[in-house]
Design an enzyme around this catalytic site. Structure first.
Site, short mmCIF file in Angstrom:
data_model
loop_
_atom_site.label_atom_id
_atom_site.label_comp_id
_atom_site.label_asym_id
_atom_site.label_seq_id
_atom_site.Cartn_x
_atom_site.Cartn_y
_atom_site.Cartn_z
N TYR A 97 0.84 -1.20 0.00
CA TYR A 97 0.00 0.00 0.00
C TYR A 97 0.87 1.25 0.00
O TYR A 97 2.03 1.21 0.43
CB TYR A 97 -0.96 0.02 1.20
CG TYR A 97 -0.31 0.20 2.56
CD1 TYR A 97 -0.06 1.46 3.08
CD2 TYR A 97 0.03 -0.91 3.34
CE1 TYR A 97 0.51 1.62 4.33
CE2 TYR A 97 0.61 -0.75 4.59
CZ TYR A 97 0.84 0.52 5.08
OH TYR A 97 1.42 0.69 6.32
N CYS A 98 0.30 2.35 -0.51
CA CYS A 98 0.93 3.66 -0.41
C CYS A 98 -0.05 4.56 0.35
O CYS A 98 -0.85 4.06 1.14
CB CYS A 98 1.28 4.22 -1.78
SG CYS A 98 -0.14 4.52 -2.87
N PHE A 99 -0.01 5.86 0.12
CA PHE A 99 -0.88 6.73 0.92
C PHE A 99 -2.35 6.60 0.55
O PHE A 99 -3.21 6.44 1.39
CB PHE A 99 -0.43 8.19 0.81
CG PHE A 99 -1.23 9.12 1.69
CD1 PHE A 99 -1.16 9.00 3.07
CD2 PHE A 99 -2.06 10.09 1.15
CE1 PHE A 99 -1.91 9.83 3.90
CE2 PHE A 99 -2.81 10.92 1.97
CZ PHE A 99 -2.73 10.80 3.34
N TYR A 126 -3.14 3.69 2.74
CA TYR A 126 -3.03 4.01 4.17
C TYR A 126 -4.19 4.88 4.63
O TYR A 126 -4.78 4.64 5.70
CB TYR A 126 -1.70 4.73 4.44
CG TYR A 126 -1.64 5.36 5.81
CD1 TYR A 126 -1.30 4.61 6.93
CD2 TYR A 126 -1.97 6.71 5.99
CE1 TYR A 126 -1.27 5.18 8.19
CE2 TYR A 126 -1.95 7.29 7.25
CZ TYR A 126 -1.61 6.52 8.34
OH TYR A 126 -1.59 7.08 9.59
#
Length: 369
Positions: A97-99, A126
């Site tokens: 995952y990223c932001f 996130y």
């Protein structure tokens, strides 16, 4: 579930199972807060992310993407892909995952796929998972009745909580015992990590379908970890259980917690000499932290007794002299403060008793239809 995207509907299972996740955000983002089962393996380091962010603001998305590719290229790109592949080899079912579940997730996924491996990324990233956990905390007081475990300092509330399946140890999550002498050897988590860990604990509690949620009577702040407002409001309105313990048992418990455990912990981390010095500093700073409430004269008396106890401990290994200041701390500080606070909450108290009596009361409560 799409082969390459983990949907939002999977958030609960991700958190309950501790599913391994690769967080490709920059370290500065990860250090502010992440999830218990995540490992930071960034697509961009902090300085690279800052340059790309500035470029995005000034020149737009296409220019920022181009700059990102130029910054993470060649050997740098190869090293990062190798780190991701190593993580996946250890956790073949991992997610990333990223932001927001956007470009960074997609690019990371693409580069890993080019190396011959498929890995799904989490929809919403996130930000969405964090929002989900906030909602878990806010809704928790409605999920099951909260019971607050109170008790005078040294009565063994944490020991008791750890024996109960319906309990969540807030102080354990905060890495702080919630008093002047409450700090742990290891630092407290970030506020976000404290909240995320609390939310995961609440999900696990809900999964066990307990009759109530048992937590210790805490102030809004546990060290520097703040209990989320909605959850704290639920605690403030909850029924209370008061744990009772003889003074001798309380003194022995505090000697073990404040002296034996803290001394051995510092020595284990820092070595004999530096560890003892750090332990001595911990005691001195803890008393100084309540100097205003003690008054200057009593504070100085405490410091003198502590210094004498430390000298004897250093010379002979005898910790019994510490009992003098611990006893004084109870009679002059903790006990009057606790009684004052309990008097204001008497209307909420539904049971008082020893450890055994409290276990029996909770067992009976849990067995009711």
């Amino acid at each position: 579930m799409s082969q390459n995207i983990v949907p939002k509907s999977a958030y609960r299972e991700i958190m309950l199972s501790g599913h391994p996740m690769m967080d490709v955000r920059a370290p500065i983002e990860f250090n502010k807060g992440a999830f218990p089962s995540s490992t930071n393996l960034p697509l961009m380091q902090d300085s690279e992310r800052q340059k790309v962010g500035t470029c995005y603001k000034n020149k737009g998305q296409d220019a920022a993407i181009a700059l990102g590719h130029s910054l993470v290229n060649g050997q740098i790109k190869q090293q990062r892909v190798e780190a991701w592949l190593e993580f996946i080899s250890l956790h073949p079912n991992a997610y990333l995952y990223c932001f927001r579940g956007g470009l960074r997730s997609q690019l990371t996924q693409q580069w890993i796929k080019e190396a011959g491996i498929e890995i799904p990324y989490v929809e919403g990233g996130y930000k969405a998972m964090r929002q989900y956990l906030i909602e878990v905390i806010d809704e928790a007081p409605k999920q099951s009745p909260i019971h607050i475990l109170s008790g005078i300092t040294g009565s063994g509330k944490t020991d008791f909580l750890l024996q109960r399946s319906e309990a969540i140890d807030l102080e354990g999550l905060a890495h702080h015992r919630g008093s002047s002498f409450g700090r742990y050897h290891e630092p407290q988590p970030s506020q976000i990590n404290f909240e995320n860990n609390l939310a995961v604990s609440l999900l696990k509690h809900q999964e066990r379908a307990e009759k109530c949620l048992l937590v210790e009577d805490e102030s809004f702040l546990i060290g520097r970890s703040a209990i989320p407002k909605q959850f704290y409001s639920g605690m403030q309105a909850a029924d209370m259980l008061v744990l009772e313990e003889p003074e001798g048992a309380r003194l022995n418990r505090l000697l073990n917690e404040y002296v034996h455990k803290m001394h051995s912990g510092y020595v284990e981390r820092l070595g004999e000499e530096a560890g003892f010095d750090a332990f001595a500093e911990y005691l001195s700073q803890s008393i100084t932290g309540i100097k205003k409430r003690l008054g200057g004269q009593l504070h100085d008396e405490f410091q003198s007794i502590i210094a004498n106890a430390l000298n004897i401990q250093r010379q002979r290994g005898d910790t019994q002299p510490h009992m003098e200041w611990i006893s004084l701390l109870l009679t002059k500080y903790y006990d009057p403060m606790y009684q004052y606070q309990l008097d204001k909450k008497q209307s909420r108290v539904i049971f008082k008793g020893s450890h055994q009596a409290m276990h029996e009361w909770l067992d009976e409560y849990s067995s009711k239809g």
